[in-house]
Design a protein around this motif. Sequence first.
Motif, PDB file in Angstrom:
ATOM      1  N   TYR A 186      -5.221   9.528  -0.334  1.00 43.14           N
ATOM      2  CA  TYR A 186      -4.237   9.125  -1.352  1.00 43.14           C
ATOM      3  C   TYR A 186      -4.909   8.956  -2.721  1.00 43.14           C
ATOM      4  O   TYR A 186      -4.410   9.454  -3.738  1.00 43.14           O
ATOM      5  N   ARG A 187      -6.039   8.256  -2.735  1.00 37.76           N
ATOM      6  CA  ARG A 187      -6.707   7.989  -4.018  1.00 37.76           C
ATOM      7  C   ARG A 187      -7.160   9.281  -4.694  1.00 37.76           C
ATOM      8  O   ARG A 187      -7.040   9.452  -5.904  1.00 37.76           O
TER       9      ARG A 187
ATOM     10  N   ALA B 105      -1.801   2.306   4.629  1.00 35.85           N
ATOM     11  CA  ALA B 105      -3.126   2.415   5.252  1.00 35.85           C
ATOM     12  C   ALA B 105      -3.690   1.062   5.706  1.00 35.85           C
ATOM     13  O   ALA B 105      -4.711   1.017   6.385  1.00 35.85           O
ATOM     14  N   ILE B 106      -3.047  -0.049   5.304  1.00 32.42           N
ATOM     15  CA  ILE B 106      -3.591  -1.391   5.607  1.00 32.42           C
ATOM     16  C   ILE B 106      -2.865  -1.958   6.821  1.00 32.42           C
ATOM     17  O   ILE B 106      -1.625  -1.943   6.859  1.00 32.42           O
TER      18      ILE B 106
ATOM     19  N   CYS C  24      -6.317   6.283   3.030  1.00 35.62           N
ATOM     20  CA  CYS C  24      -6.543   5.646   1.727  1.00 35.62           C
ATOM     21  C   CYS C  24      -7.301   6.593   0.801  1.00 35.62           C
ATOM     22  O   CYS C  24      -6.904   6.805  -0.350  1.00 35.62           O
TER      23      CYS C  24
ATOM     24  N   CYS D  34       0.851  -1.199   0.000  1.00 31.89           N
ATOM     25  CA  CYS D  34       0.000   0.000   0.000  1.00 31.89           C
ATOM     26  C   CYS D  34       0.889   1.252   0.000  1.00 31.89           C
ATOM     27  O   CYS D  34       1.728   1.416   0.893  1.00 31.89           O
ATOM     28  N   PRO D  35       0.717   2.135  -0.975  1.00 31.82           N
ATOM     29  CA  PRO D  35       1.614   3.294  -1.077  1.00 31.82           C
ATOM     30  C   PRO D  35       1.517   4.244   0.109  1.00 31.82           C
ATOM     31  O   PRO D  35       2.445   5.030   0.336  1.00 31.82           O
ATOM     32  N   CYS D  36       0.415   4.218   0.854  1.00 29.65           N
ATOM     33  CA  CYS D  36       0.321   5.189   1.959  1.00 29.65           C
ATOM     34  C   CYS D  36       0.200   4.494   3.315  1.00 29.65           C
ATOM     35  O   CYS D  36      -0.211   5.119   4.287  1.00 29.65           O
TER      36      CYS D  36
ATOM     37  N   CYS E 118      -6.494   4.603  -6.929  1.00 29.92           N
ATOM     38  CA  CYS E 118      -5.555   3.562  -6.496  1.00 29.92           C
ATOM     39  C   CYS E 118      -6.312   2.255  -6.278  1.00 29.92           C
ATOM     40  O   CYS E 118      -7.409   2.241  -5.729  1.00 29.92           O
ATOM     41  N   GLY E 119      -5.705   1.170  -6.723  1.00 33.23           N
ATOM     42  CA  GLY E 119      -6.222  -0.167  -6.421  1.00 33.23           C
ATOM     43  C   GLY E 119      -5.034  -1.103  -6.321  1.00 33.23           C
ATOM     44  O   GLY E 119      -5.101  -2.253  -6.737  1.00 33.23           O
ATOM     45  N   ARG E 120      -3.932  -0.570  -5.771  1.00 30.68           N
ATOM     46  CA  ARG E 120      -2.704  -1.371  -5.730  1.00 30.68           C
ATOM     47  C   ARG E 120      -2.864  -2.606  -4.848  1.00 30.68           C
ATOM     48  O   ARG E 120      -2.309  -3.649  -5.136  1.00 30.68           O
ATOM     49  N   CYS E 121      -3.649  -2.473  -3.769  1.00 26.60           N
ATOM     50  CA  CYS E 121      -3.857  -3.637  -2.894  1.00 26.60           C
ATOM     51  C   CYS E 121      -4.537  -4.770  -3.680  1.00 26.60           C
ATOM     52  O   CYS E 121      -4.223  -5.948  -3.491  1.00 26.60           O
TER      53      CYS E 121
HETATM   54  S1  SF4 Z   1      -6.561   1.517  -2.515  1.00 29.17           S
HETATM   55 FE1  SF4 Z   1      -5.477  -0.065  -1.351  1.00 29.17          FE
HETATM   56  S2  SF4 Z   1      -3.300   0.200  -1.874  1.00 29.17           S
HETATM   57 FE2  SF4 Z   1      -4.368   2.062  -2.541  1.00 29.17          FE
HETATM   58  S3  SF4 Z   1      -4.162   3.507  -0.828  1.00 29.17           S
HETATM   59 FE3  SF4 Z   1      -6.095   2.419  -0.516  1.00 29.17          FE
HETATM   60  S4  SF4 Z   1      -5.619   0.654   0.791  1.00 29.17           S
HETATM   61 FE4  SF4 Z   1      -3.673   1.450  -0.050  1.00 29.17          FE
END
Ligand code: SF4
Length: 444
Positions: free
Chosen positions: A301-302, A276-277, A298, A272-274, A311-314
């Motif tokens: 950031y998005r 948040a998880i 989250c 997760c780039p920020c 963002c949907g990197r997770c």
């Molecule tokens: S969408 Fe997922 S990877 Fe992106 S900031 Fe939110 S929790 Fe982190």
Amino acid sequence: MKLFSRRKRKLHMGKYPMEKIKRVPKTTTFISDEVPRVPKRANFFNRAALGDLGAKAKRERPRFVGKLPFARSMGKVCQAHLPRHKGEPLDTQAPLPDDLTERAEHFKALAYFLNADVVGICEVPEYAWYSHDTNGDEIEPRHKYAIVLLIDQGFETLDAASGDDWISNAQSFRAYMWGSNIACTVAEYIRQLGYEAQAHTNLESDVLHNPLVMLAGLGELSRIGEVVLNPFIGPRFKSSVITTNLPLATDQPIDFGLQDFCSKCMKCAVECPCNAIPFGDKVMFNGYEMWKPDVAKCTAYRVTNSKGGGCGRCLKMCPFNKEGLISHRAALWAAIKLPFMRRFLARLDDWLGYGKRNLVKKWWWDLEIVDRKVTVPESVNKRELNKNPEEPSAQRLGLYPKDTIPDPDRREAAPVDRKEGMQRYEEARQENANRVAVEKEAAK
Ligand code: SF4
Ligand code: SF4
């Protein structure tokens, strides 16, 4: 890859063998009897729009989808569906079969015919209805049943993406658009049969989707927290819902071992780039015992991501984000049947390089709309797989339960109190640790 003959498979069963997944009477996420209903004002995208996450998020919120030309185009199609969400049923009810299973199979087959990827049906608990709309007006829970649809965001494109680059929101909207198309069509069809029905999509929904996705047996709640995970398409989907007063047979929740898998896998948290998880344990949040991400982080950031759209990197990095090849089905089988393999499988995913950008599949243009002009963005997120993650020293997350939510009709900003949020998270962690210790003691 076909593992069975499709020709003999009834349409209501769908393309994925969900019937092979264990059914359980209750969701694998503990849901207490005291889940509070929340207003739409609690949704963090709504909070960002009203300034609760600061001036930058407020400024960027109206454009964070529309700044991608392709996402904007699909957003406009979704908006065209808005008048089709609700409507009056015909005066007379159609002569339908009395058998509720036959009815359920009909609507599942219809949804698959219209291109849904996975479909389930559940009753709608009262807590799944939002309490108030965005104007602050009360929402009455009005339908007993929900048909829940999952729409795949597309493996190959996500394979090429970083998860937070200039295709991210377009991937979401591909699924939102199809989900809206199908949900509005099915709702209209039910109304033409003389029963009440309402479509609930990302543009307009009176229900929270995650509990319904779990209750309809389509997935388990994952470490990502706000994301339910299906065994065959992983977290790579968006949901749409049709609620109705037409009685239907319902499905049971599923258990494919995800709670244990997520306890041994941290890939989404690492990537997760920020940050948040959570890397840590579950906490109680609004009546759910869950891994709770920092939704304020989250969302901010998005919404403000300047090197991509959303963002949907997770979702991209999760080991369950696979395309259904036979090798993937074998790994899925091992993940479900062999709990001792789960930690190894999570590591294996990294060793095999899953999560790297596969640029063979990149097809989109990186473009951004700025002041009604399409431009080439200054920068692009090109993240790659982090194969050597460090243990996080002290992860600071915020928790924003029901009693911290602004009033449903409040239009002015109610800034998120980050300090209090972090304190609430620590308290929830401590409560959870105490509860686990008491349970362990009692089990001796
Ligand atoms: S969408 Fe997922 S990877 Fe992106 S900031 Fe939110 S929790 Fe982190
Ligand atoms: S990446 Fe790992 S921990 Fe995160 S949701 Fe997927 S399986 Fe669970």
